[in-house]
Scaffold this active site. Sequence first.
Site, PDB file in Angstrom:
ATOM      1  N   ASN A 102     -66.968 -84.232 112.817  1.00 52.69           N
ATOM      2  CA  ASN A 102     -68.380 -84.726 113.681  1.00 52.69           C
ATOM      3  C   ASN A 102     -67.409 -85.380 114.744  1.00 52.69           C
ATOM      4  OD1 ASN A 102     -70.731 -84.283 114.427  1.00 52.69           O
ATOM      5  ND2 ASN A 102     -71.399 -85.920 112.856  1.00 52.69           N
ATOM      6  N   LYS A 154     -47.269 -52.137 119.232  1.00 49.78           N
ATOM      7  CA  LYS A 154     -47.564 -51.867 120.802  1.00 49.78           C
ATOM      8  C   LYS A 154     -47.800 -50.289 121.230  1.00 49.78           C
ATOM      9  CE  LYS A 154     -47.167 -56.830 120.605  1.00 49.78           C
ATOM     10  NZ  LYS A 154     -48.528 -57.656 120.609  1.00 49.78           N
ATOM     11  N   ASP A 182     -51.356 -55.257 115.279  1.00 49.23           N
ATOM     12  CA  ASP A 182     -51.447 -57.462 115.057  1.00 49.23           C
ATOM     13  C   ASP A 182     -53.335 -57.799 114.768  1.00 49.23           C
ATOM     14  OD1 ASP A 182     -52.568 -58.659 118.209  1.00 49.23           O
ATOM     15  OD2 ASP A 182     -50.478 -57.755 118.975  1.00 49.23           O
ATOM     16  N   GLU A 183     -53.218 -59.054 115.579  1.00 47.59           N
ATOM     17  CA  GLU A 183     -53.958 -59.695 115.096  1.00 47.59           C
ATOM     18  C   GLU A 183     -56.031 -59.277 115.746  1.00 47.59           C
ATOM     19  OE1 GLU A 183     -52.979 -61.545 118.829  1.00 47.59           O
ATOM     20  OE2 GLU A 183     -52.151 -60.364 117.735  1.00 47.59           O
ATOM     21  N   HIS A 273     -52.187 -64.642 110.321  1.00 45.02           N
ATOM     22  CA  HIS A 273     -51.715 -64.937 111.212  1.00 45.02           C
ATOM     23  C   HIS A 273     -52.296 -65.801 112.163  1.00 45.02           C
ATOM     24  CE1 HIS A 273     -51.770 -63.998 116.198  1.00 45.02           C
ATOM     25  NE2 HIS A 273     -50.513 -63.336 115.866  1.00 45.02           N
ATOM     26  N   ARG A 274     -51.859 -66.836 113.163  1.00 48.11           N
ATOM     27  CA  ARG A 274     -52.347 -67.936 113.394  1.00 48.11           C
ATOM     28  C   ARG A 274     -53.774 -67.777 114.950  1.00 48.11           C
ATOM     29  NH1 ARG A 274     -48.270 -72.135 115.909  1.00 48.11           N
ATOM     30  NH2 ARG A 274     -47.221 -70.558 117.261  1.00 48.11           N
ATOM     31  N   HIS A 306     -47.489 -67.548 111.170  1.00 46.01           N
ATOM     32  CA  HIS A 306     -46.712 -67.882 112.838  1.00 46.01           C
ATOM     33  C   HIS A 306     -46.079 -68.763 112.939  1.00 46.01           C
ATOM     34  CE1 HIS A 306     -47.546 -63.128 114.157  1.00 46.01           C
ATOM     35  NE2 HIS A 306     -47.927 -63.227 112.417  1.00 46.01           N
TER      36      HIS A 306
END
Length: 416
Positions: A102, A154, A182-183, A273-274, A306
């Site tokens: 908060n 990719k 991939d994320e 993964h971040r 990561h």
Amino acid sequence: LTYYTPDYQTKDTDILAAFRMTPQPGVPAEEAGAAVAAESSTGTWTTVWTDGLTSLDRYKGRCYDIEPVAGEENQYIAYVAYPLDLFEEGSVTNLFTSIVGNVFGFKALRALRLEDLRIPPAYSKTFIGPPHGIQVERDKLTKYGRPLLGCTIKPKLGLSAKNYGRAVYECLRGGLDFTKDDENVNSQPFMRWRDRFLSVAEALFKAQAETGEIKGHYLNATAGTCEEMMKRAIFARELGAPIVMHDYLTGGFTANTSLAYYCRDNGLLLHIHRAMHAVIDRQRNHGMHFRVLAKALRMSGGDHVHAGTVVGKLEGERDVTLGFVDLLRDDYIEKDRSRGVYFTQDWVSMPGVIPVASGGIHVWHMPALTEIFGDDSVLQFGGGTLGHPWGNAPGAVANRVALEACVQARNEGRDL
């Protein structure tokens, strides 16, 4: 100002926080520090009669030190101590709701950033921590004495499951240890999760049979509901996959910890993964530093996370990055302000997390990466593998050869 107590002696069981605060013009630092301590613990904007029904002295957060930030105008580091009783055991969700829930919208402050947290062993021992940790992972994979190699497939979106599996196979055959969803690959119309899991499993076992090494692919189990996430993790285990993946910030800490428990009970490694971290940690004077998110992840549970690269396409300063890399891997980290570590952190026996270097790195960076990150790391080359002019497998070979050469040079005592 009952929450500003400069003579308070912190206890070993207190959770300590370092906030970088910028008060509004005209607001004294002590008042701002007290307001932060109050709003993130027992206080509200006025005195209420029910305060008399509890012991505020026992439960309140205390701002016990304030120091001006060198070279910044009207900016301070406020240190706040919270009694352990304020937090639910084993819940990162509750910890964050209390400390950063908060107070960041507070009128008296122009900006506020949580720079570091000291988690006492009395609290950290209530968390699951990493499902397996660094040593167990090496034993599962039987890979020792070098960093592990990964690659994000990719283009991240648009491949069919069949072609995705082909790309995975080529990379693993060439010598990588891991490939990665991939994320944002979850379960989209062009490739539903089940089809992807099946074709990736086929690629894994084929590459394992060919190379005689254990291979893994981070199967992204992140989903719209916890139930769906668990369903995907269970399917991954049934296929015999060694590792699954989760986006812990977008998926949430509650989901993440549930998944970590499942992974520990079922022998799955958990890659974290971040995604979304920069929304929280990119601003220098507002939000939360990544080292806090890294500590939270180590408690919530994950075997890899990561952690920036120091040399690639994404931001990260060397000393500060190494500071939180140590917080992820080591048992005991000394306070060191030059590396952004505000408190000595003792993790006691909690297993370590392997930092993953990922983002715009390629073969040319290999000497620097082996030197910076050391053996207990995953070096992840997406474009740095798939961008090879001859294709994925030669790209993977190039990475593996470069890594072996750097490790050999280092072991012979040569300067990288």
